[in-house]
Design an enzyme around this catalytic site. Sequence first.
Site, PDB file in Angstrom:
ATOM      1  N   ARG A  58       2.518  -6.161   9.729  1.00  0.00           N
ATOM      2  CA  ARG A  58       1.595  -4.995  10.156  1.00  0.00           C
ATOM      3  C   ARG A  58       1.919  -4.674  11.365  1.00  0.00           C
ATOM      4  O   ARG A  58       1.801  -3.602  11.943  1.00  0.00           O
ATOM      5  CB  ARG A  58       0.168  -5.332  10.039  1.00  0.00           C
ATOM      6  CG  ARG A  58      -0.475  -5.290   8.542  1.00  0.00           C
ATOM      7  CD  ARG A  58      -1.706  -6.179   8.516  1.00  0.00           C
ATOM      8  NE  ARG A  58      -2.540  -5.934   7.107  1.00  0.00           N
ATOM      9  CZ  ARG A  58      -3.374  -6.209   6.745  1.00  0.00           C
ATOM     10  NH1 ARG A  58      -4.178  -7.062   7.650  1.00  0.00           N
ATOM     11  NH2 ARG A  58      -4.123  -6.145   5.625  1.00  0.00           N
TER      12      ARG A  58
ATOM     13  N   ARG B   7      -1.064 -14.579   5.159  1.00  0.00           N
ATOM     14  CA  ARG B   7      -1.852 -13.714   6.112  1.00  0.00           C
ATOM     15  C   ARG B   7      -1.236 -14.010   7.428  1.00  0.00           C
ATOM     16  O   ARG B   7      -1.061 -13.010   8.226  1.00  0.00           O
ATOM     17  CB  ARG B   7      -3.446 -14.274   6.519  1.00  0.00           C
ATOM     18  CG  ARG B   7      -4.300 -14.001   5.179  1.00  0.00           C
ATOM     19  CD  ARG B   7      -4.628 -12.518   5.068  1.00  0.00           C
ATOM     20  NE  ARG B   7      -5.442 -12.144   6.171  1.00  0.00           N
ATOM     21  CZ  ARG B   7      -6.288 -11.057   6.162  1.00  0.00           C
ATOM     22  NH1 ARG B   7      -6.358 -10.183   5.089  1.00  0.00           N
ATOM     23  NH2 ARG B   7      -7.053 -10.661   7.332  1.00  0.00           N
TER      24      ARG B   7
ATOM     25  N   GLU C 285      -9.915 -10.540  -6.541  1.00  0.00           N
ATOM     26  CA  GLU C 285      -9.102  -9.678  -6.420  1.00  0.00           C
ATOM     27  C   GLU C 285      -7.966  -9.642  -7.517  1.00  0.00           C
ATOM     28  O   GLU C 285      -7.526  -8.663  -8.297  1.00  0.00           O
ATOM     29  CB  GLU C 285      -8.397  -9.425  -5.012  1.00  0.00           C
ATOM     30  CG  GLU C 285      -9.260  -9.345  -3.884  1.00  0.00           C
ATOM     31  CD  GLU C 285      -8.679  -9.346  -2.550  1.00  0.00           C
ATOM     32  OE1 GLU C 285      -9.467  -9.254  -1.596  1.00  0.00           O
ATOM     33  OE2 GLU C 285      -7.610 -10.139  -2.496  1.00  0.00           O
TER      34      GLU C 285
ATOM     35  N   PHE D 124     -15.208   4.415   8.045  1.00  0.00           N
ATOM     36  CA  PHE D 124     -13.945   4.580   7.539  1.00  0.00           C
ATOM     37  C   PHE D 124     -13.634   4.463   5.977  1.00  0.00           C
ATOM     38  O   PHE D 124     -12.669   4.478   5.593  1.00  0.00           O
ATOM     39  CB  PHE D 124     -12.873   3.738   8.271  1.00  0.00           C
ATOM     40  CG  PHE D 124     -13.110   2.223   8.046  1.00  0.00           C
ATOM     41  CD1 PHE D 124     -12.657   1.412   7.133  1.00  0.00           C
ATOM     42  CD2 PHE D 124     -13.848   1.692   9.049  1.00  0.00           C
ATOM     43  CE1 PHE D 124     -12.787   0.386   6.761  1.00  0.00           C
ATOM     44  CE2 PHE D 124     -14.098   0.324   9.078  1.00  0.00           C
ATOM     45  CZ  PHE D 124     -13.575  -0.647   7.873  1.00  0.00           C
TER      46      PHE D 124
ATOM     47  N   ASN E 297      -1.945  -0.050   7.461  1.00  0.00           N
ATOM     48  CA  ASN E 297      -1.265  -1.389   7.830  1.00  0.00           C
ATOM     49  C   ASN E 297      -0.382  -2.011   6.774  1.00  0.00           C
ATOM     50  O   ASN E 297      -0.086  -3.341   6.545  1.00  0.00           O
ATOM     51  CB  ASN E 297      -2.489  -2.400   8.260  1.00  0.00           C
ATOM     52  CG  ASN E 297      -3.467  -2.660   7.372  1.00  0.00           C
ATOM     53  OD1 ASN E 297      -3.361  -2.345   6.016  1.00  0.00           O
ATOM     54  ND2 ASN E 297      -4.581  -3.105   7.673  1.00  0.00           N
TER      55      ASN E 297
ATOM     56  N   LYS F  56       0.711  -1.365  -0.153  1.00  0.00           N
ATOM     57  CA  LYS F  56       0.043  -0.195   0.129  1.00  0.00           C
ATOM     58  C   LYS F  56       0.805   1.349  -0.065  1.00  0.00           C
ATOM     59  O   LYS F  56       2.187   1.096   0.158  1.00  0.00           O
ATOM     60  CB  LYS F  56      -1.015   0.011   1.399  1.00  0.00           C
ATOM     61  CG  LYS F  56      -1.860  -1.104   1.311  1.00  0.00           C
ATOM     62  CD  LYS F  56      -2.995  -1.192   2.651  1.00  0.00           C
ATOM     63  CE  LYS F  56      -3.922  -2.289   2.387  1.00  0.00           C
ATOM     64  NZ  LYS F  56      -4.899  -2.060   3.661  1.00  0.00           N
TER      65      LYS F  56
ATOM     66  N   HIS G  21      -1.688  -5.262   1.613  1.00  0.00           N
ATOM     67  CA  HIS G  21      -3.161  -6.176   1.589  1.00  0.00           C
ATOM     68  C   HIS G  21      -2.728  -7.535   1.162  1.00  0.00           C
ATOM     69  O   HIS G  21      -1.759  -7.726   0.391  1.00  0.00           O
ATOM     70  CB  HIS G  21      -4.110  -5.443   0.879  1.00  0.00           C
ATOM     71  CG  HIS G  21      -5.088  -6.619  -0.119  1.00  0.00           C
ATOM     72  ND1 HIS G  21      -6.217  -6.262   0.763  1.00  0.00           N
ATOM     73  CD2 HIS G  21      -5.142  -7.559  -0.833  1.00  0.00           C
ATOM     74  CE1 HIS G  21      -7.159  -7.448   0.015  1.00  0.00           C
ATOM     75  NE2 HIS G  21      -6.415  -7.873  -0.686  1.00  0.00           N
TER      76      HIS G  21
ATOM     77  N   TYR H  14     -12.489  -2.553  -2.613  1.00  0.00           N
ATOM     78  CA  TYR H  14     -12.925  -2.582  -1.210  1.00  0.00           C
ATOM     79  C   TYR H  14     -14.326  -2.543  -0.946  1.00  0.00           C
ATOM     80  O   TYR H  14     -15.043  -2.123  -0.097  1.00  0.00           O
ATOM     81  CB  TYR H  14     -12.492  -1.373  -0.469  1.00  0.00           C
ATOM     82  CG  TYR H  14     -10.963  -1.651   0.134  1.00  0.00           C
ATOM     83  CD1 TYR H  14     -10.493  -2.704   0.946  1.00  0.00           C
ATOM     84  CD2 TYR H  14      -9.959  -0.568  -0.198  1.00  0.00           C
ATOM     85  CE1 TYR H  14      -9.287  -2.883   1.114  1.00  0.00           C
ATOM     86  CE2 TYR H  14      -8.786  -0.932   0.306  1.00  0.00           C
ATOM     87  CZ  TYR H  14      -8.337  -2.147   0.864  1.00  0.00           C
ATOM     88  OH  TYR H  14      -6.879  -2.251   1.453  1.00  0.00           O
TER      89      TYR H  14
ATOM     90  N   THR I 191      -5.576  -7.364  10.929  1.00  0.00           N
ATOM     91  CA  THR I 191      -6.009  -6.091  10.153  1.00  0.00           C
ATOM     92  C   THR I 191      -5.519  -4.906  11.048  1.00  0.00           C
ATOM     93  O   THR I 191      -5.125  -3.867  10.574  1.00  0.00           O
ATOM     94  CB  THR I 191      -7.392  -6.012   9.995  1.00  0.00           C
ATOM     95  OG1 THR I 191      -7.798  -7.249   9.412  1.00  0.00           O
ATOM     96  CG2 THR I 191      -7.950  -4.923   9.290  1.00  0.00           C
TER      97      THR I 191
END
Length: 168
Positions: free
Chosen positions: A109, A92, A137, A59, A123, A11, A126, A51, A98
């Site tokens: 993260r 993950r 995705e 948010f 964070n 990100k 993704h 998203y 998250t």
Amino acid sequence: MAVEQTLILIKPDGLVKSLTGNILSRLSEAKLIIVGSKTVRVSRELAEKHYKHLTGKPFFEELIRYIMGELHSSNRVVAFVYQGEDAIKKIRDIVGDTNPENANPVSIRGAYGRITTSGVFENVVHASSSNEDAEIEIKLWFKPEDLVEDIYPTKEITVSNKKEIVWA
Ligand code: IDP
Ligand code: MG
């Protein structure tokens, strides 16, 4: 265990903090292979599609601005497709929770994320959270020709009168 694919995005905060190398080193611990990679300018349309599942969250608008790079004077993310056995969970686990405050401190993260004063979880990366999400995705961020393996069925279409930008 099945061979899976997963989408990783570095990100805008990860890019402006110069974390690409650190992130890729950490991800390499999963011993997966990279089947596609690209730097992508993130349009609002792409951000909102990515998203979609969070539409309506308080948010959401800040999250869209975040992934579009508007919080970091950057308009890009770097995207990867990793492939291998149990890829989604392996990645993950390395990426972490998250919420960067809840994330294991040795996860990506946990080590590099933060919560902004306006409440966005910045964070850093993704990572897809299920096979279903990964397929949606990957198809959103990559074209079949961008990947070195044929992971999903494709079809051939003929497009006439299509404008294309080529090198001048
Ligand atoms: P994930 O990225 O761990 O899969 P999602 O629930 O899919 O988490 O949320 C997507 C992104 O939205 C997160 O990575 C984070 O940047 C942001 N986000 C999710 N939940 C919150 C929240 O409660 N407050 C602020 N930002 C959030
Ligand atoms: Mg998610």
